[in-house]
Scaffold this active site. Structure first.
Site, PDB file in Angstrom:
ATOM      1  N   CYS A 295       0.811  -1.225   0.000  1.00  0.00           N
ATOM      2  CA  CYS A 295       0.000   0.000   0.000  1.00  0.00           C
ATOM      3  C   CYS A 295       0.842   1.272   0.000  1.00  0.00           C
ATOM      4  CB  CYS A 295      -0.981  -0.017   1.173  1.00  0.00           C
ATOM      5  SG  CYS A 295      -0.222   0.060   2.811  1.00  0.00           S
TER       6      CYS A 295
ATOM      7  N   HIS B  88      -2.755   1.058   6.815  1.00  0.00           N
ATOM      8  CA  HIS B  88      -3.019   1.026   5.379  1.00  0.00           C
ATOM      9  C   HIS B  88      -3.176   2.443   4.852  1.00  0.00           C
ATOM     10  CE1 HIS B  88      -4.109  -1.215   1.776  1.00  0.00           C
ATOM     11  NE2 HIS B  88      -5.123  -0.392   1.573  1.00  0.00           N
TER      12      HIS B  88
ATOM     13  N   HIS C 238      -5.859   1.921  -4.185  1.00  0.00           N
ATOM     14  CA  HIS C 238      -4.871   1.414  -3.224  1.00  0.00           C
ATOM     15  C   HIS C 238      -4.469  -0.015  -3.561  1.00  0.00           C
ATOM     16  CE1 HIS C 238      -7.996  -0.908  -0.729  1.00  0.00           C
ATOM     17  NE2 HIS C 238      -8.689  -0.293  -1.669  1.00  0.00           N
TER      18      HIS C 238
END
Length: 373
Positions: free
Chosen positions: A270, A333, A345
């Protein structure tokens, strides 16, 4: 013991100077290396101009903050801020602590416990990762990683950079000299567009270090100092409008694999994805904002920029989530906001680059914060 303590002190100072933290209480002598440096009231490019300093002007650096120097002028009374790209600190104690940095050029690079392939692998780093080099041995570098782990990597896969202002050769061919004159011995020939790191200045000559670690002198007229900002601070590169195309840019990566620790261009985690997109397509914008290096982790990226509310999101903002099993206050994240309530993402669950809606119950309940760089 004295040498060990001195080494530790140098390491601590280098770490501070390479980061965005404050180093104050200094008294470093420095030299202006830009054709003209602007002293500003505050450490932002659109701040009020207090003075203009010509190349070669001697100043005293009193504080290092982000990518700015708070300087004392020659009258001993006036102070202001200049970009760190416009001056080079020539104090010997600073030079000793300006450790080399390096950028990983391999897709995946093994970090070993010692300087040989016979030593065991203790970690892996990826293309674009930045490391600090603290030792060399037979073609190997001992490096410090983001998590403060130390290990050895082969120098073939590391591109050297320095904690110094940089410039580019602006002529087809020029020779680096041992001393600041044309009659001294040649060191190496430099090609047009080659990057050099400026260590000092004297009588229209720059003392430089090359990417191949060669040091010498070159006439300043053959070097263009690389400044991220000049007098025009309202150029398009620093405007939020640069993110208008972020959806079309990032969509090209939809479906690329999620791989933990990967930084692109064929696989990402990520934070690797957010770093890659920003550095590859928006580096001019980042430079204009004084952001020369992005933290590698999601939690680290959450510490830079300005916090914005979910209701105030704009294209290009970074959105941080807690995707751990038990939702708490941990940022685990990061995604990039692309407008219309969506983020793009590297999804750990779907194992690829995807677009998702922040109104989705899963993401809505895990929203932690957003920042605008």
């Amino acid at each position: 013991m004295k040498n060990k303590n001195k080494y530790i002190m140098c390491m601590a100072l280098a770490s501070a100077l390479l980061s965005t933290t404050v180093v104050s209480g200094l008294d470093y002598k420095a030299t202006i290396i830009a054709p003209e440096a602007i002293v500003r009231q505050e450490k932002v490019f659109d701040s009020k101009e207090l003075d203009k300093l010509n190349i070669g002007t001697q100043i005293t650096v009193k504080e290092v903050l982000d990518n700015w120097y708070r300087v004392e002028l020659s009258d001993g009374k006036s102070e202001g801020w200049i970009s760190s790209e416009e001056a080079t600190i020539n104090d010997k104690s600073y030079t000793a602590s300006s450790l080399k940095k390096g950028e990983v050029t391999a897709s995946v690079l093994n970090v070993r416990i010692g300087p040989s392939t016979n030593n065991s692998i203790i970690n892996k780093i990826y293309n674009g990762n930045i490391v600090t080099i603290i030792n060399t041995s037979n073609g190997w570098y001992e490096v410090v990683l983001d998590n403060n782990m130390k290990g050895w990597v082969h120098s073939d896969y590391i591109k050297l950079t320095y904690n110094l202002p940089s410039g580019k050769i602006n002529t087809n061919a020029v020779v680096l000299k041992e001393q600041a004159n044309n009659i001294s011995a040649d060191v190496i020939s430099l090609k047009k567009e080659e990057v050099v790191y400026i260590k000092g200045y004297s009588d229209n000559w720059y003392n430089v270090i090359t990417s191949s670690a060669k040091e010498g002198w070159i006439e300043s007229k053959y070097v263009t100092v690389l400044l991220t900002e000049k007098t025009n601070v309202n150029r398009s590169g620093s405007s939020r409008e640069v993110f208008d195309n972020i959806e079309s840019i990032t969509e090209k990566y939809l479906g690329k694999k999620y791989v933990y620790g990967a930084g692109g261009p064929d696989s990402f985690d990520c934070s690797g994805f957010s770093s890659y997109i920003l550095k590859t397509y928006y580096s001019e914008y980042l430079n204009a904002k004084g952001i020369t290096q992005l933290p590698r982790t999601a939690s680290g990226q959450a510490t830079i920029g300005t916090t914005v509310s979910r209701a105030d999101l704009q294209k290009g903002d970074l959105v941080f989530l807690d995707t751990s099993g038990k939702i708490g206050d941990n940022i685990t994240h990061v995604g990039i906001y692309i407008g219309n309530g969506q983020i793009i993402h590297a999804s750990t669950s779907k194992r690829q680059i995807v677009k998702d809606s922040l109104s989705d119950r899963y993401y809505s309940s895990r929203f932690m914060k957003a920042v605008r760089l």
